[in-house]
Write an enzyme that holds these catalytic residues in place. Structure first.
Site: not given
Ligand code: 6MZ
Length: 355
Positions: A13, A15, A17, A97, A190, A220, A296
């Site tokens: 898990h 992401h 960005n 992503t 998101g 969440e 993240d």
């Molecule tokens: C929900 C999250 C998140 O996709 O642009 N994202 N969505 N809960 C979280 N917990 C804190 N952390 C990240 O990476 C950034 C995107 O991942 C999702 C959000 O949509 C965020 O804009 P990417 O690479």
């Protein structure tokens, strides 16, 4: 706990960005500041601010996206994120992503993803395996050879909860077309306060019907109806599960749906008020499949090793148990059987250090 860093680890898990190095983000912001596109001081302030409530986190993502969403930068951050994971001995990474479209710079969801793939191909410091091996291209055990790190990478395409059904469907169709370059599934993520489950269901069902794996950010925030509907959908994994109630746990456990656990993220965003009441403890005791993940690592200033240390300190896990937990993540991956077997070998060859 110096043994955690060298231990092979699986990250399911993460992401893209949210996993940018602070140094890269500041460097990119400085350049945009010099060009007058943004006010650097404002950005620096937001990036370095300690407020990481869920609300602030999503504002930060909008800012990060302003700074990173061009093809070249997407390629660069993909390269850096994968390298960073490999250097801390992550042997299998499922990187997620959200494919983005921005007409003003000629970016389509496809071209965004091609920039990601270009990033994977451009890594030279570590060995990256991101396409399914063919007979002529046999997989190698990362523990052999001259000590170069090797990481398996698979991709999940995220649907942002702000998207429409059509846009979500476009992402799923793209994922299906990109299966030959390591795309294995779909994530729904998101801002959890935005969007309705019914909007995403048609695209997620289509993905499932076409054998893509599905993982959902679930619970969440408190949203009992949505949590039940998500569980009834029987996703292959869920992330977070912070606001599950008894009936949700019962269902999750009866379906044996693995949970992606993101300790720092949950505490920092205040989805869980304190680590000692985190659901990790109950799930672990119940031997329910769970995987420790970062979510993240840039936004929450953590690493996967740090997340494991936190679990060890907070829940009293021993070295052997921690290793077994890390290894058990293999079953929850969306990888092909051959890769699972290779991961098993990697863990087996490291196991004498962890008994
Ligand atoms: C929900 C999250 C998140 O996709 O642009 N994202 N969505 N809960 C979280 N917990 C804190 N952390 C990240 O990476 C950034 C995107 O991942 C999702 C959000 O949509 C965020 O804009 P990417 O690479």
């Amino acid at each position: 706990m110096e043994w955690i860093h060298p231990m092979p680890k699986i990250e399911l898990h993460a992401h893209l960005n949210g996993s940018i190095r602070d140094s890269t983000l500041l460097e990119l912001a400085r350049v945009l500041g010099e060009k007058g596109v943004i006010e650097f001081a404002d950005v620096e302030n937001v990036i370095q601010k300690n407020d990481r409530s869920l609300d602030e986190v999503f504002k930060l993502f909008d800012l990060i996206h302003m700074i990173t969403t061009d093809h070249q930068t997407v390629t660069r951050i993909t390269r850096e994120v994968v390298q960073d994971f490999a250097l801390e001995n992550v042997v299998y990474l499922e990187l997620r992503t959200t494919p983005k479209k921005n007409d003003s710079i000629g970016m389509s969801k496809r071209s965004y993803m091609e920039a990601v793939i270009k990033g994977l191909r451009s890594i030279s410091e570590v060995d990256v395996e991101f396409v399914a091996a063919t007979d002529s291209e046999k997989l190698h055990n990362s523990c052999d050879g001259g000590g170069r790190k090797k990481i398996y990478v698979r991709l999940l395409l995220s649907i942002d909860r702000r998207e429409t059904t059509e846009s979500a469907m476009e992402t799923v169709k793209l994922a299906l077309e990109m299966r030959n370059v390591g795309v294995v599934g779909i994530d729904l993520s998101g801002n959890p306060l935005v969007g309705e489950w019914s909007t995403f269901l048609p695209a997620l069902q289509f993905a499932k019907d076409n054998d893509l794996y599905i993982t959902l950010h679930s619970g969440e925030v408190p949203n009992p109806k949505e949590i039940q509907a998500m569980l009834d959908f029987k996703p292959h994994r869920v992330g977070h599960a912070c606001f599950f109630k008894d009936q949700d746990w019962e269902k999750l456990k009866s379906f044996r749906i693995p949970v992606e656990i993101c300790l720092s993220s949950n505490i920092i965003t205040k989805s869980i008020s304190s680590i000692d009441i985190h659901h990790f403890a109950d799930l672990y005791k119940a031997k329910h499949p769970l995987i420790i993940c970062t979510d993240d690592f840039g936004v929450f200033s953590t690493t996967l090793s740090n997340e494991y240390s936190l679990a060890v300190r907070s829940f009293g896990l021993g070295k052997r148990e921690t290793f077994a937990l890390a290894k058990s993540g293999i079953d929850a991956t969306f990888a092909e059987d051959e890769v699972k077997q290779q991961l098993g070998l990697i863990f087996d060859s490291a196991s004498p250090e962890y008994v």
